[in-house]
Design a protein around this motif. Structure first.
Motif, PDB file in Angstrom:
ATOM      1  N   MET A 166      48.587  40.855  39.508  1.00 50.96           N
ATOM      2  CA  MET A 166      47.614  40.844  40.762  1.00 50.96           C
ATOM      3  C   MET A 166      46.646  39.808  40.706  1.00 50.96           C
ATOM      4  SD  MET A 166      47.637  44.882  41.882  1.00 50.96           S
ATOM      5  CE  MET A 166      46.958  44.560  43.540  1.00 50.96           C
ATOM      6  N   GLU A 167      46.359  39.514  39.591  1.00 48.20           N
ATOM      7  CA  GLU A 167      45.316  38.489  38.865  1.00 48.20           C
ATOM      8  C   GLU A 167      44.055  38.762  39.382  1.00 48.20           C
ATOM      9  OE1 GLU A 167      46.496  34.469  39.463  1.00 48.20           O
ATOM     10  OE2 GLU A 167      48.240  34.578  38.116  1.00 48.20           O
ATOM     11  N   PRO A 168      43.502  40.338  39.076  1.00 50.72           N
ATOM     12  CA  PRO A 168      42.167  40.830  39.470  1.00 50.72           C
ATOM     13  C   PRO A 168      41.117  40.056  38.776  1.00 50.72           C
ATOM     14  CG  PRO A 168      43.253  42.298  37.865  1.00 50.72           C
ATOM     15  CD  PRO A 168      44.249  41.182  38.042  1.00 50.72           C
ATOM     16  N   LYS A 169      40.049  40.192  39.263  1.00 49.37           N
ATOM     17  CA  LYS A 169      38.758  39.600  38.551  1.00 49.37           C
ATOM     18  C   LYS A 169      38.315  40.625  37.636  1.00 49.37           C
ATOM     19  CE  LYS A 169      36.868  37.874  42.876  1.00 49.37           C
ATOM     20  NZ  LYS A 169      35.719  37.957  43.633  1.00 49.37           N
ATOM     21  N   LEU A 170      38.533  41.864  37.880  1.00 51.79           N
ATOM     22  CA  LEU A 170      37.904  42.852  37.026  1.00 51.79           C
ATOM     23  C   LEU A 170      39.296  43.604  36.525  1.00 51.79           C
ATOM     24  CD1 LEU A 170      35.671  44.943  35.829  1.00 51.79           C
ATOM     25  CD2 LEU A 170      35.717  45.878  38.147  1.00 51.79           C
ATOM     26  N   LEU A 171      39.381  43.865  35.418  1.00 49.40           N
ATOM     27  CA  LEU A 171      40.434  44.540  34.772  1.00 49.40           C
ATOM     28  C   LEU A 171      40.120  45.832  34.030  1.00 49.40           C
ATOM     29  CD1 LEU A 171      43.669  44.927  34.600  1.00 49.40           C
ATOM     30  CD2 LEU A 171      43.250  43.524  32.399  1.00 49.40           C
ATOM     31  N   ILE A 172      40.480  47.106  34.732  1.00 47.08           N
ATOM     32  CA  ILE A 172      39.944  48.395  34.162  1.00 47.08           C
ATOM     33  C   ILE A 172      40.995  49.106  33.158  1.00 47.08           C
ATOM     34  CG2 ILE A 172      38.664  50.615  34.411  1.00 47.08           C
ATOM     35  CD1 ILE A 172      37.821  49.126  37.082  1.00 47.08           C
ATOM     36  N   LEU A 173      41.039  49.314  32.293  1.00 48.45           N
ATOM     37  CA  LEU A 173      41.980  50.071  31.533  1.00 48.45           C
ATOM     38  C   LEU A 173      41.641  51.427  30.630  1.00 48.45           C
ATOM     39  CD1 LEU A 173      41.923  46.669  30.051  1.00 48.45           C
ATOM     40  CD2 LEU A 173      44.242  47.227  30.128  1.00 48.45           C
ATOM     41  N   ASP A 174      42.421  52.523  31.253  1.00 45.09           N
ATOM     42  CA  ASP A 174      41.972  53.922  30.681  1.00 45.09           C
ATOM     43  C   ASP A 174      42.791  54.361  29.623  1.00 45.09           C
ATOM     44  OD1 ASP A 174      40.979  56.407  30.605  1.00 45.09           O
ATOM     45  OD2 ASP A 174      41.483  56.985  32.275  1.00 45.09           O
ATOM     46  N   GLU A 175      42.069  54.228  28.347  1.00 43.97           N
ATOM     47  CA  GLU A 175      42.933  54.453  27.187  1.00 43.97           C
ATOM     48  C   GLU A 175      44.327  53.788  27.098  1.00 43.97           C
ATOM     49  OE1 GLU A 175      42.336  58.262  25.274  1.00 43.97           O
ATOM     50  OE2 GLU A 175      41.232  58.624  26.753  1.00 43.97           O
ATOM     51  N   PRO A 176      44.410  52.515  27.082  1.00 37.83           N
ATOM     52  CA  PRO A 176      45.829  51.907  27.166  1.00 37.83           C
ATOM     53  C   PRO A 176      46.655  52.073  25.977  1.00 37.83           C
ATOM     54  CG  PRO A 176      44.138  50.374  26.676  1.00 37.83           C
ATOM     55  CD  PRO A 176      43.471  51.627  27.075  1.00 37.83           C
ATOM     56  N   THR A 177      46.038  52.552  24.721  1.00 36.37           N
ATOM     57  CA  THR A 177      46.692  52.927  23.622  1.00 36.37           C
ATOM     58  C   THR A 177      47.013  54.261  23.515  1.00 36.37           C
ATOM     59  OG1 THR A 177      44.825  52.838  22.031  1.00 36.37           O
ATOM     60  CG2 THR A 177      45.777  50.722  22.549  1.00 36.37           C
ATOM     61  N   ALA A 178      46.848  55.071  24.375  1.00 39.02           N
ATOM     62  CA  ALA A 178      46.834  56.440  24.096  1.00 39.02           C
ATOM     63  C   ALA A 178      48.300  56.736  23.571  1.00 39.02           C
ATOM     64  CB  ALA A 178      46.524  57.543  25.181  1.00 39.02           C
ATOM     65  N   GLY A 179      48.649  57.625  22.496  1.00 41.10           N
ATOM     66  CA  GLY A 179      50.245  58.038  22.279  1.00 41.10           C
ATOM     67  C   GLY A 179      50.904  56.928  21.570  1.00 41.10           C
ATOM     68  N   LEU A 180      50.300  55.490  21.324  1.00 42.86           N
ATOM     69  CA  LEU A 180      51.050  54.722  20.653  1.00 42.86           C
ATOM     70  C   LEU A 180      50.789  54.729  19.148  1.00 42.86           C
ATOM     71  CD1 LEU A 180      50.568  51.506  22.910  1.00 42.86           C
ATOM     72  CD2 LEU A 180      52.296  53.164  23.018  1.00 42.86           C
ATOM     73  N   ASP A 181      51.846  54.232  18.315  1.00 45.67           N
ATOM     74  CA  ASP A 181      51.648  54.164  16.897  1.00 45.67           C
ATOM     75  C   ASP A 181      50.838  52.875  16.557  1.00 45.67           C
ATOM     76  OD1 ASP A 181      53.353  52.239  17.430  1.00 45.67           O
ATOM     77  OD2 ASP A 181      55.045  53.059  16.022  1.00 45.67           O
ATOM     78  N   PRO A 182      50.336  52.861  15.286  1.00 48.49           N
ATOM     79  CA  PRO A 182      49.374  51.864  14.970  1.00 48.49           C
ATOM     80  C   PRO A 182      50.065  50.277  15.282  1.00 48.49           C
ATOM     81  CG  PRO A 182      49.581  53.430  13.065  1.00 48.49           C
ATOM     82  CD  PRO A 182      50.518  53.644  14.256  1.00 48.49           C
ATOM     83  N   GLY A 183      51.206  50.031  15.070  1.00 49.12           N
ATOM     84  CA  GLY A 183      52.044  48.980  15.581  1.00 49.12           C
ATOM     85  C   GLY A 183      51.679  48.551  17.207  1.00 49.12           C
ATOM     86  N   GLY A 184      52.049  49.715  17.689  1.00 47.52           N
ATOM     87  CA  GLY A 184      52.145  49.344  19.265  1.00 47.52           C
ATOM     88  C   GLY A 184      50.496  49.353  19.840  1.00 47.52           C
ATOM     89  N   ARG A 185      49.890  49.900  19.248  1.00 45.06           N
ATOM     90  CA  ARG A 185      48.212  50.007  19.426  1.00 45.06           C
ATOM     91  C   ARG A 185      47.739  48.698  19.279  1.00 45.06           C
ATOM     92  NH1 ARG A 185      45.203  52.483  15.359  1.00 45.06           N
ATOM     93  NH2 ARG A 185      45.363  50.394  14.362  1.00 45.06           N
TER      94      ARG A 185
END
Lengths: 266, 285, 292
Positions: B159-178
């Motif tokens: 959507m090419e937003p001007k403001l990007l808000i991410l709520d814990e985007p790495t929750a539950g991922l392993d170190p590599g995925g994070r």
């Protein structure tokens, strides 16, 4: 909102009403509902009100909390009342154009409101004082004589337990998904009925996918805790009828007798 | 870019759905900033970002994005939300379309863009999050956990937003995925020059990415400032039940022991560089 | 002969999931040999897809080996007649706290397993009280689980397993969805169970901070055990761990990178205190006063 519903919620406690056997409570509530719909005069409602008040007081649940259960159906109650008020034929008390209020209408409307009111109070009191497990146990036990004719009593009870457990979880999930799709510009409000139904797809599909995943997880977790159906299962709280239950029975029977005599005598 | 003045929000009290409220929020974020929000569960941080995303209406106070007031009388909220990307926690739960392509295209389609533009944006967003073109034809439900997460993020980025808000985007991922997700987010921030708001429990992640940090506690902004300013105050963070990056703690201990390490060191590479500097100075003498 | 110190014995375990297209038979587990000793706290570390969760599912017969054997207390998990004995002996706690609680009210959920096992009501009461006490949740016994935090829900799940009186508690990524506070709650609970109740614990995780608190760590990659040892022995192998997509504590990483640039210091240290102490001593040895 969905969040205000107290019906179906449990209010932990240790009152006399809490301790009654769920089977007693379920059967009493059935009798209570029958009584509600048999009452023919205001004396009967007086008896009913006194009875309900005694039950609520002895349950030690704040009065306001029980009354809150009526809130979600308030609109329904008002609508029913108005319907009866204006559309009943009889002795006209007041009229304006095509609208008229009759003596019979007032009476009927009042009866309907009282009936719904007591109905909700009674059932709320049942769910507030009976934990979901006790309730489903009670239903399972009451249905068990019908197992012979193929009624899956245990399975029905287990389904109810799980459904009650997952309702809040899935409500919360729905809220989350609605927010996520709103943020992606989903439009739930405009367009005709077909467009609006279509707009629900981005909510329904993730919700179903999630519900299936949860069901899958739960099934494995239940198996790991040695679940194998209702055979040979014991209970933390065995259902037991006590003297309190006998008093409960007597109490409701007295109510029924009082109401029916008032119907005949007054 | 986004400005919150005297914002208050209270949830309906009672009942199982009660959530944290926020009080007297005053905050201004500039275009191109990378803002980290920290605070423990129930501190009001997720309420705060939902207010920023225009998903909750403040009880009082004003939130504006580039001069447009959220929930203002003349504001078309749906259009305004197009400018704000919101990636919820476990965003893969929002996937629903038949193919990854269609799912990423959902946002742009809602914006009413042309077929061609939608196609361009989908490919662009997929590339940004590191999804190959061949994956675009697959069902989103066939992907691995990490891929699903990235597909969902692409759906917002498209959507090419001007403001990007991410709520814990790495929750539950392993170190590599994070690391992969964080690397893509950093990349996006740099290449697109957008404002990014990242909520995370990991002080290490916030320390390595953000140039401004907001600390939430009991529904209020407890601290805000640069990472240096925030992590200097390790004692206060600990008081609020929050962790400090391990390296910041090590440096604190070394300072106490008399090593001349300056404040504001909280990454492995910075600490290593400082320690080497100290050593060189010693050798000279 | 049965080894009395071993609760679970895994020999040459191989496993692959049945796939619809027959040519895709990637082995998930390729010849695992592992013993879990009575009373130990074992951590199984690995990235997503390393096979660690598949291994966990073999410990209580949710999955049975394609080749090789898994013995729980001497009983073969492939023996279908002993299924419930095995599941009672090896309790399993899963990832999502919301998807493993069956009943709404806390104590009624904890009672679920003993109820299934046909335990006497008075004994169930005892077990439920014990289990809730062991996870420090007694005061919530009549609460509805919907009101609890993630960490609290997960502690209820642990209690639900303890009520079976198991010999081993397996935590299958049970902290992955929790916030730092919830993770700490679970780690404290698990450590307390292990130390005070002598419970054998197998913790499947990808958080190295958690594995660092175990007695023994097994690292898995591509369906094989690639490292095994005490946490200190494992975490000083920084390169090797990074290569298979795992993390090391930042403290260890700092020591390691300093060592690489010529400092002589130990790298098998995990906590902040140990790390600071090591740097301090090494630096004070390198001639002269520290400050001017």
């Amino acid at each position: 909102m969905l969040k205000d519903i107290t019906l179906g919620q449990y209010f932990p406690g240790n009152s006399l009403i809490h301790r009654l056997d769920p089977r007693t409570k379920i059967l009493c509530i059935i009798l209570y509902i029958t009584v509600i719909f048999c009452v023919k005069n205001f004396w009967g409602y007086g008896v009913l009100a006194a009875f309900t008040a005694i039950c609520i007081i002895s349950s030690k649940i704040p009065f306001g909390y029980v009354i809150k259960g009526v809130k979600p159906i308030l609109i329904f109650v008002i609508f029913t009342a108005l319907f009866n008020l204006f559309l009943t034929n009889g002795r006209v008390l007041w009229s304006w154009g095509f609208l008229k209020i009759t003596y019979e209408g007032v009476r009927l409307a009042a009866f309907m409101v009282l009936r719904l009111f007591f109905l909700v109070l009674g059932t709320s009191l049942l769910t507030l004082t009976t934990s979901p497990i006790a309730l489903t146990d009670g239903i399972e036990k009451l249905l068990s004589p019908f197992k012979k004719i193929g009624v899956p009593a245990h399975e029905l009870a287990m389904m109810m337990t799980i459904a009650l457990r997952f309702v809040p979880t899935l409500l919360e999930e729905t809220e989350k998904i609605i927010k996520a799709q709103t943020a992606r510009g989903a439009d739930f409000e405009s367009g005709n009925i077909i467009n609006r139904a279509k707009a629900m797809i981005p909510i329904l599909i993730p919700l179903f996918v999630s519900a299936f995943r949860r069901a899958d997880d739960l099934a494995v977790a239940m198996e790991c805790r040695c679940y194998r159906g209702g055979e040979n299962r014991t209970r933390l709280k065995e259902l037991k009828m006590t003297t309190a239950d006998i008093w409960g029975w007597l109490f409701v029977t007295v109510l029924a007798v009082l109401v029916f005599t008032s119907n005949i005598l007054l | 870019m986004i400005k919150l003045s005297d914002v208050n929000y209270t949830y309906m009290s009672g009942g199982p759905f009660e959530k944290a409220a926020v009080k007297d929020i005053n905050l201004e974020l500039k275009t191109g900033q990378f803002v980290g929000i920290i605070g423990h569960t129930g501190s009001g941080k997720s309420t705060l970002i939902q207010l920023m995303a225009g998903l909750l209406k403040p009880d009082s106070g004003k939130i504006s994005i580039d001069g447009q007031t959220l929930y203002g009388k003349a504001t078309n909220m749906r259009k305004l939300r197009f400018q704000i990307g919101f990636v919820m926690q476990y965003p893969e739960y929002q996937l629903f379309e038949e193919t990854v392509f269609q799912d990423i295209a959902f946002g742009p389609k809602n914006m009413g863009l042309s077929e061609e533009e939608i196609k361009r944006r989908v490919h662009f967003a997929a590339k940004l999050v590191g999804l190959d073109d061949e994956i675009l034809g697959k069902s989103p439900f066939e992907l691995s956990g990490g891929q699903k997460r990235r597909a969902a993020i692409a759906g917002v980025v498209a959507m090419e937003p001007k403001l990007l808000i991410l709520d814990e985007p790495t929750a539950g991922l392993d170190p590599g995925g994070r690391d992969e997700i964080l690397c893509k987010i950093r990349d996006m921030h740099r290449r697109l020059g957008i404002t990014v708001v990242l909520v995370s429990h990991s002080m290490e992640d916030i320390a390595s990415l953000a140039d401004k940090i907001v600390v939430m506690n009991h529904g209020e902004i407890a601290m805000k400032g640069t990472p240096d300013e925030i992590f200097k105050n390790a004692a206060r963070l600990k008081e609020m039940g929050l962790a400090v990056p391990q390296i910041a703690e090590v440096c604190m201990k070394l300072r106490e022991a008399g090593l001349p390490i300056p404040e504001g060191i909280y990454t492995v590479s910075a600490a290593k560089a400082e320690l080497e500097k100290i050593l060189k100075a010693k050798e000279k003498r | 002969m049965k080894n009395t110190d071993t609760v679970i014995e895994i020999k040459d375990l191989e496993f692959s999931y049945e796939d619809s297209d027959a040519n895709k038979t990637d082995a998930v587990l390729k010849g695992i040999n592992l013993c879990v000793k009575k009373g130990e706290f074992l951590a199984v570390l690995g990235h997503n897809g390393s096979g660690k969760s598949t291994l966990a599912k073999h410990l209580n017969a949710i999955l049975v080996p394609k080749n090789g054997t898994v013995l729980v207390d001497g009983i073969d998990t492939a023996d279908e007649n002993s299924l419930y004995d095995i599941r009672q002996k090896v309790g399993m706690v899963f990832q999502n706290p919301d998807n493993q609680l069956v009943a709404t009210i806390v104590e009624e959920d904890v009672a679920f397993a003993p109820e299934n096992l046909g335990v006497e009501p008075s004994e169930i009461r005892k077990r439920v009280d014990y289990a809730l006490d062991a996870v420090n949740m007694t005061e919530y016994k009549e609460h509805s689980s919907g009101m609890l935090s993630g960490g609290q829900k997960q502690r209820i799940a642990v209690a639900g397993v303890l009520a079976m009186k198991p010999e081993v508690v397996v935590m299958d990524e049970s902290t992955a969805m929790l916030d730092p506070v919830g993770r700490r709650e679970i780690m404290d609970t698990v450590k307390k169970l292990n130390r005070q109740e002598k419970m054998t614990v197998v913790m499947i995780t990808h958080f190295m901070e958690e594995a660092a608190q175990a007695d023994r760590v097994v690292v898995m990659d591509k369906g094989e055990i690639v490292m095994e040892g005490t946490p200190k022995e494992i975490f000083c192998q920084v390169e090797a761990l990074k290569k298979i997509g795992l993390d090391v504590p930042q403290t260890t990483e700092l020591l390691y990178s300093l060592k690489k640039s010529g400092f002589k210091l130990a790298t098998d240290l995990l906590t902040v205190e140990e790390c600071a102490k090591e740097i301090e001593t090494v630096f004070s040895k390198i001639g002269g006063a520290l400050c001017d």
